[in-house]
Design an enzyme around this catalytic site. Structure first.
Site, PDB file in Angstrom:
ATOM      1  N   CYS A  76      -2.997  -2.616  15.146  1.00 48.43           N
ATOM      2  CA  CYS A  76      -2.616  -2.256  13.776  1.00 48.43           C
ATOM      3  C   CYS A  76      -3.070  -3.283  12.737  1.00 48.43           C
ATOM      4  CB  CYS A  76      -1.097  -2.111  13.728  1.00 48.43           C
ATOM      5  SG  CYS A  76      -0.477  -1.751  12.085  1.00 48.43           S
ATOM      6  N   CYS A  82      -3.701   2.378   8.185  1.00 45.61           N
ATOM      7  CA  CYS A  82      -2.545   1.816   7.505  1.00 45.61           C
ATOM      8  C   CYS A  82      -2.639   0.283   7.454  1.00 45.61           C
ATOM      9  CB  CYS A  82      -1.350   2.306   8.304  1.00 45.61           C
ATOM     10  SG  CYS A  82       0.058   1.300   8.352  1.00 45.61           S
ATOM     11  N   CYS A 115       4.097  -7.210   8.570  1.00 44.82           N
ATOM     12  CA  CYS A 115       4.945  -6.698   9.655  1.00 44.82           C
ATOM     13  C   CYS A 115       4.978  -7.720  10.778  1.00 44.82           C
ATOM     14  CB  CYS A 115       4.395  -5.371  10.169  1.00 44.82           C
ATOM     15  SG  CYS A 115       5.450  -4.633  11.431  1.00 44.82           S
ATOM     16  N   GLU A 136       0.813  -1.210   0.000  1.00 45.46           N
ATOM     17  CA  GLU A 136       0.000   0.000   0.000  1.00 45.46           C
ATOM     18  C   GLU A 136       0.850   1.265   0.000  1.00 45.46           C
ATOM     19  OE1 GLU A 136      -3.221  -1.182   2.960  1.00 45.46           O
ATOM     20  OE2 GLU A 136      -2.945   0.946   3.312  1.00 45.46           O
ATOM     21  N   CYS A 176       1.731  -5.135  16.531  1.00 42.27           N
ATOM     22  CA  CYS A 176       1.082  -4.273  17.537  1.00 42.27           C
ATOM     23  C   CYS A 176      -0.412  -4.583  17.568  1.00 42.27           C
ATOM     24  CB  CYS A 176       1.325  -2.801  17.215  1.00 42.27           C
ATOM     25  SG  CYS A 176       3.074  -2.414  17.148  1.00 42.27           S
ATOM     26  N   CYS A 215       3.176   8.328   1.672  1.00 41.47           N
ATOM     27  CA  CYS A 215       3.468   7.391   2.754  1.00 41.47           C
ATOM     28  C   CYS A 215       3.872   6.067   2.106  1.00 41.47           C
ATOM     29  CB  CYS A 215       2.216   7.233   3.613  1.00 41.47           C
ATOM     30  SG  CYS A 215       2.395   6.015   4.911  1.00 41.47           S
TER      31      CYS A 215
HETATM   32  N1  SAH Z   1       6.124   0.326  11.893  1.00 42.99           N
HETATM   33  C1  SAH Z   1       6.357   1.704  12.069  1.00 42.99           C
HETATM   34  C2  SAH Z   1       5.869   2.538  10.907  1.00 42.99           C
HETATM   35  C3  SAH Z   1       4.561   2.178  10.310  1.00 42.99           C
HETATM   36  S1  SAH Z   1       3.115   2.455  11.323  1.00 42.99           S
HETATM   37  C4  SAH Z   1       5.772   2.194  13.378  1.00 42.99           C
HETATM   38  O1  SAH Z   1       5.043   1.437  14.008  1.00 42.99           O
HETATM   39  O2  SAH Z   1       6.096   3.293  13.784  1.00 42.99           O
HETATM   40  C5  SAH Z   1       2.998   4.235  11.285  1.00 42.99           C
HETATM   41  C6  SAH Z   1       2.201   4.825  12.432  1.00 42.99           C
HETATM   42  O3  SAH Z   1       0.806   4.502  12.266  1.00 42.99           O
HETATM   43  C7  SAH Z   1       2.616   4.303  13.788  1.00 42.99           C
HETATM   44  O4  SAH Z   1       2.728   5.336  14.733  1.00 42.99           O
HETATM   45  C8  SAH Z   1       1.465   3.377  14.125  1.00 42.99           C
HETATM   46  O5  SAH Z   1       1.382   3.175  15.487  1.00 42.99           O
HETATM   47  C9  SAH Z   1       0.296   4.103  13.513  1.00 42.99           C
HETATM   48  N2  SAH Z   1      -0.903   3.269  13.332  1.00 42.99           N
HETATM   49  C10 SAH Z   1      -0.967   1.966  13.049  1.00 42.99           C
HETATM   50  N3  SAH Z   1      -2.248   1.557  12.985  1.00 42.99           N
HETATM   51  C11 SAH Z   1      -3.009   2.632  13.220  1.00 42.99           C
HETATM   52  C12 SAH Z   1      -4.423   2.859  13.301  1.00 42.99           C
HETATM   53  N4  SAH Z   1      -5.292   1.880  13.103  1.00 42.99           N
HETATM   54  N5  SAH Z   1      -4.859   4.113  13.582  1.00 42.99           N
HETATM   55  C13 SAH Z   1      -3.982   5.123  13.767  1.00 42.99           C
HETATM   56  N6  SAH Z   1      -2.648   4.978  13.699  1.00 42.99           N
HETATM   57  C14 SAH Z   1      -2.161   3.745  13.433  1.00 42.99           C
HETATM   58 FE1  SF4 Z   2       4.167  -2.994  12.432  1.00 45.50          FE
HETATM   59 FE2  SF4 Z   2       1.835  -1.750  12.612  1.00 45.50          FE
HETATM   60 FE3  SF4 Z   2       3.307  -2.071  14.802  1.00 45.50          FE
HETATM   61 FE4  SF4 Z   2       4.117  -0.335  12.899  1.00 45.50          FE
HETATM   62  S1  SF4 Z   2       2.256  -0.193  14.139  1.00 45.50           S
HETATM   63  S2  SF4 Z   2       5.355  -1.886  13.967  1.00 45.50           S
HETATM   64  S3  SF4 Z   2       3.386  -1.416  11.055  1.00 45.50           S
HETATM   65  S4  SF4 Z   2       2.382  -3.736  13.556  1.00 45.50           S
END
Ligand code: SAH
Ligand code: SF4
Length: 359
Positions: free
Chosen positions: A119, A341, A112, A92, A116, A105
């Protein structure tokens, strides 16, 4: 056999490669001019490059290794692209419009492994890292989309915040940054680039030592270990104290401000106590941090989390401000499309699987 993307080579790597293959070094300038200024999509369009050199490049590299699978446009001008890689994997990329310019972006991995709990990207474990070329090509494809619209718009900002953990694909990510900031190519201002990490501590030190003048953002999301481990299991490996030491090192080494990302999850991490605890954590770094409060984009599979109420968001923000912390509530983009994302990709994969099953 799949060819590597020519966008994966730094200028010097291309010049050296051409020299090793019997061509003058200055051909690299010509080729880069065609790729990044004239923005051709086929080697045959490099009319001033001699035939022999063109054939050699064509035999060894590809200009287009990504193909567009889906494109969604939101009413605010946000465009979400789903690209298919040569091996069939989907990634994406998002184009966002701001007052200050156009940002893209980019995705750094197929899936990944950090996983988390909130996510959508982590729903699918990592299949592989993207090459530096595949990351650069995402920007080029978006730029080609803008070129085709003939509005003379240019991508000006980059956020490395798509699917994947950039510090888990460190070398390719650093090559990618070097390629896109090169004034001979895309020439994206390094201060217009932000890399976001979930907090891979050893790589934060390494990143500071690269001296790349790009911005760093840390996904913190909780001010203490108990809460952070619940939300992000990576906190077990790299707890808050270690992360704070790495942040201190980064600030001292680079003398740059660091961005802290904090998603507000309803009744989980959005109380006044957490705002106070967060402010206390950065008490001695007030001038060097900027906290981004992120409204949560709900993900179907993570129904335990909801977006914080507007009053809680404002109260959290006020508490940080009262304690002298620079912060802002992040503006949202593309809310009428699958904005979270990794969400478009996971939905599309489900849909594609459904089609295969139903056929
Ligand atoms: N893996 C890296 C970069 C990609 S995620 C990281 O975790 O920093 C980029 C940002 O989007 C991160 O701060 C992540 O916590 C946030 N993010 C992920 N899922 C999200 C969601 N559903 N709503 C809002 N922010 C989200
Ligand atoms: Fe991976 Fe999503 Fe956590 Fe970023 S926020 S490290 S993309 S699982």
């Amino acid at each position: 056999m799949n060819k590597n993307s020519i966008y994966g080579l730094t200028f010097n790597q291309l010049a050296t490669w051409l020299l090793e293959h019997g061509h003058k070094k200055h051909r690299a300038s010509q080729v880069w001019d065609y790729l990044y200024r004239k923005r051709v999509t086929d080697f045959s369009m490099m009319t001033e490059v001699n035939k022999e050199c063109k054939t050699l490049l064509e035999e060894n590299f590809a200009i287009q290794t990504l193909s567009q699978h889906v494109k969604q446009e939101a009413s605010d001008g946000t465009v979400k692209f789903l690209f298919k890689l040569q091996d069939g994997n989907l990634i994406e990329t998002v184009l966002m419009r701001h007052k200050y310019g156009l940002s893209v972006c980019v995705t750094t991995q197929v899936g990944c492994n950090i996983g988390c709990s909130f996510c959508a990207s982590g729903l699918l474990t990592k299949t592989r890292d993207l090459s530096s070329g595949e990351i650069v090509e995402q920007i080029m494809n978006v730029q080609h989309h803008l070129d085709n619209a003939k509005q003379e718009e240019k991508v000006s900002h980059i956020v490395v915040m798509g699917i994947g953990e950039p510090f888990d694909n460190f070398e390719n990510m650093v090559d990618f940054l070097q390629i896109i900031i090169d004034p001979k190519g895309l020439s994206i201002g390094s201060r217009h680039i932000t890399v976001s990490t979930s907090g891979i501590v050893n790589k934060i030190y390494e990143f500071a030592d690269t001296n790349l003048p790009v911005n760093l953002a840390i996904s913190l999301h909780a001010p203490n270990n108990e809460l952070r481990t619940k939300i992000m299991k990576i906190n077990r490996a790299f707890p808050v104290e270690q992360l704070m030491d790495a942040i201190k090192y980064y600030i001292e080494k680079t003398n740059r401000r660091i961005t802290i990302e904090y998603i507000l999850l309803k009744d989980v991490n959005d109380h006044i106590e957490e705002a106070k605890e967060l402010a206390a954590l950065f008490e001695d770094k007030k001038k060097k941090v900027y906290i981004n409060l992120i409204p949560y984009n709900p993900v179907d599979e993570h129904s335990q989390y909801q977006r914080s109420a507007q009053e809680s968001v404002l109260a959290f923000y006020d508490t940080l401000k009262k304690n002298g912390i620079n912060c802002k509530i992040r503006q949202e983009h593309g809310t009428d499309i699958d904005a979270a994302c990794g969400q478009l990709r996971s939905k599309q994969i489900k849909q594609d699987k459904g089609k295969t099953v139903n056929q």
